[in-house]
Design a protein around this motif. Sequence first.
Motif, PDB file in Angstrom:
ATOM      1  N   SER A  95       0.883  -1.174   0.000  1.00  0.00           N
ATOM      2  CA  SER A  95       0.000   0.000   0.000  1.00  0.00           C
ATOM      3  C   SER A  95       0.916   1.217   0.000  1.00  0.00           C
ATOM      4  N   LEU A  96       0.297   2.366  -0.073  1.00  0.00           N
ATOM      5  CA  LEU A  96       1.067   3.576  -0.313  1.00  0.00           C
ATOM      6  C   LEU A  96       2.073   3.889   0.798  1.00  0.00           C
ATOM      7  N   GLY A  97       1.655   3.676   2.052  1.00  0.00           N
ATOM      8  CA  GLY A  97       2.512   4.044   3.189  1.00  0.00           C
ATOM      9  C   GLY A  97       3.871   3.353   3.149  1.00  0.00           C
ATOM     10  N   PRO A  98       3.894   1.988   3.121  1.00  0.00           N
ATOM     11  CA  PRO A  98       5.184   1.303   3.039  1.00  0.00           C
ATOM     12  C   PRO A  98       6.000   1.721   1.807  1.00  0.00           C
ATOM     13  N   ASP A 125       1.781   4.382 -14.477  1.00  0.00           N
ATOM     14  CA  ASP A 125       1.307   5.546 -13.717  1.00  0.00           C
ATOM     15  C   ASP A 125       1.126   5.228 -12.239  1.00  0.00           C
ATOM     16  N   ARG A 126       0.715   3.989 -11.937  1.00  0.00           N
ATOM     17  CA  ARG A 126       0.509   3.623 -10.528  1.00  0.00           C
ATOM     18  C   ARG A 126       1.801   3.797  -9.733  1.00  0.00           C
ATOM     19  N   MET A 128       3.812   6.032  -9.968  1.00  0.00           N
ATOM     20  CA  MET A 128       4.056   7.450  -9.678  1.00  0.00           C
ATOM     21  C   MET A 128       3.425   7.882  -8.358  1.00  0.00           C
ATOM     22  N   SER A 129       2.590   7.004  -7.757  1.00  0.00           N
ATOM     23  CA  SER A 129       1.812   7.452  -6.596  1.00  0.00           C
ATOM     24  C   SER A 129       2.712   7.891  -5.435  1.00  0.00           C
ATOM     25  N   VAL A 132       3.939  11.321  -6.301  1.00  0.00           N
ATOM     26  CA  VAL A 132       2.872  12.319  -6.184  1.00  0.00           C
ATOM     27  C   VAL A 132       2.727  12.697  -4.715  1.00  0.00           C
ATOM     28  N   ARG A 133       2.733  11.672  -3.853  1.00  0.00           N
ATOM     29  CA  ARG A 133       2.631  11.911  -2.404  1.00  0.00           C
ATOM     30  C   ARG A 133       3.790  12.791  -1.918  1.00  0.00           C
TER      31      ARG A 133
ATOM     32  N   SER B  41      -3.032   2.442  -5.754  1.00  0.00           N
ATOM     33  CA  SER B  41      -2.201   3.395  -5.009  1.00  0.00           C
ATOM     34  C   SER B  41      -2.483   4.849  -5.398  1.00  0.00           C
ATOM     35  N   LEU B  42      -2.816   5.076  -6.680  1.00  0.00           N
ATOM     36  CA  LEU B  42      -3.155   6.455  -7.070  1.00  0.00           C
ATOM     37  C   LEU B  42      -4.504   6.851  -6.489  1.00  0.00           C
ATOM     38  N   MET B  44      -5.620   5.771  -3.750  1.00  0.00           N
ATOM     39  CA  MET B  44      -5.398   6.005  -2.327  1.00  0.00           C
ATOM     40  C   MET B  44      -5.031   7.473  -2.069  1.00  0.00           C
ATOM     41  N   LEU B  45      -4.289   8.043  -3.011  1.00  0.00           N
ATOM     42  CA  LEU B  45      -3.924   9.462  -2.867  1.00  0.00           C
ATOM     43  C   LEU B  45      -5.167  10.347  -2.889  1.00  0.00           C
ATOM     44  N   GLU B  52      -8.615  14.067   4.370  1.00  0.00           N
ATOM     45  CA  GLU B  52      -7.998  15.231   5.027  1.00  0.00           C
ATOM     46  C   GLU B  52      -8.895  16.464   4.929  1.00  0.00           C
ATOM     47  N   LEU B  64      -0.413   5.446   6.151  1.00  0.00           N
ATOM     48  CA  LEU B  64      -1.013   4.952   4.893  1.00  0.00           C
ATOM     49  C   LEU B  64      -0.827   3.435   4.794  1.00  0.00           C
TER      50      LEU B  64
END
Lengths: 358, 91
Positions: A95-98, A125-126, A128-129, A132-133, B41-42, B44-45, B52, B64
């Motif tokens: 997931s995004l956090g790790p 593109d995924r 890139m998340s 982006v964060r 994951s995108l 999720m953003l 928020e 996250l």
Amino acid sequence: MSLAIRRVSLEQDREEMIALLIRNFGPIQEERFAWRHIENPAGVCWSWFAFDSNGSLHKAPVALVTVFPRNMRVGRKRVRGGQVGEFAVDATYRSLGPAVQLQKITFSPVDSGDLAFCYDCTPHDRGMSTFVRLGMRPNCRVNRYALPLRCDPYVARKLGTGAWTKPLVAAGNVLLRARRAKRGAAELEIQEFQSPFGEEFDQLDDAVPSTELIRASRAAQDLNWRYRADPMSENTSASGASGTYHTLVARRHGELMAFSVFFVQSDGITSIVDIFGREFSETGPALLDGVIDMSKKLNVSSIYACCSEQGELMPLLLRAGFRERERTARVVAYTRKNGPKPFDADLRWSFTQVEVML
Amino acid sequence: MHDTERRSQAIRSYIVKQFPVARKESLRDDTQLLTSGIVDSLGMLDLVRFLEESFMIQISDEELTPENFASIACLATFVGQKKSEFEVAAR
């Protein structure tokens, strides 16, 4: 759940790292381990394991990321950059956090001053998340280009291999062979090259005017490591495809002007890994012709090449009949927040397959 | 209506509106959002931004995690915890 991250010891954690690599990227990890992680002329890599911090640090790692040092040219300067790779997270931790935690740790060799910058090539593109964060944008995009030489694999895929398709295949192949005329270059001789890369390649790397470019070094030591010292290079590409590497050189009156390295896969695809030289508007097309001729002799069905949107190879590929296909990488670079920047926004990223592949 | 229930409903409406895959599935509070591919994951953003802004919270990178984002129920509980952390800090 949160992750605890620690630096990998390439000696003590070797077996565990290889197991994680095989789990995530398939076989042929052990054979190339020392070559890829330790023997690189740009230096030993940085790798990190992530552990579920609810458990102990002695438990099995759940994720891995590596920064491979790369000798680069930025403008005319030689700098040591780094390429992020082996980004692997076990399924339950994806997931995004790790991913963001791992991505941030790859910046540490840059923050410590060991590397001038590092870059990651995300294939979709995924990927890139995380950037982006982190508020980061791609510095360049790399696209794949293709030149079909034979239509039989395409016809077989679409219409089958029945006898009635034979005239169609024959006519298609004649058209594909006839559609392009060679563009001869004055006094350039194209030869196959099988020896170790020597001093003349160092001289070529220095002589190519790259004042406005960011690119990989083509010094002999880098080329020898990548194409000659790889223990699997006789029959396997860096990505694991089976086949053979070939090198063509372009010489004028004996002097090395340019070269190309390409990999002919056993499934009939040629991938141009590297093509580089001076007077590139003249030597580039001559080398592309050489790759095309050799691929035809080897009964190749298509030739693939990758290059960045700002790269000088792109117009040459289009002129040679290549067509743009999908985007293969979004290149995102990290530089130190404080301190001098290794490059400014005016520089173009001249990336081919060699800068993207691990 | 209970606070958690209200949060769940707001999160569900956003997910159904924002993620096409969610419209095809009957979305329950315990439907797995990440492993079922409803939210990538995108996505999720986008979800983080929504949480928020809608609930006036700040979500750190370390939060996250699959645990917090696994389902609508997990998200509602997580937002509840963040809100009470904020209220304690503001006192």
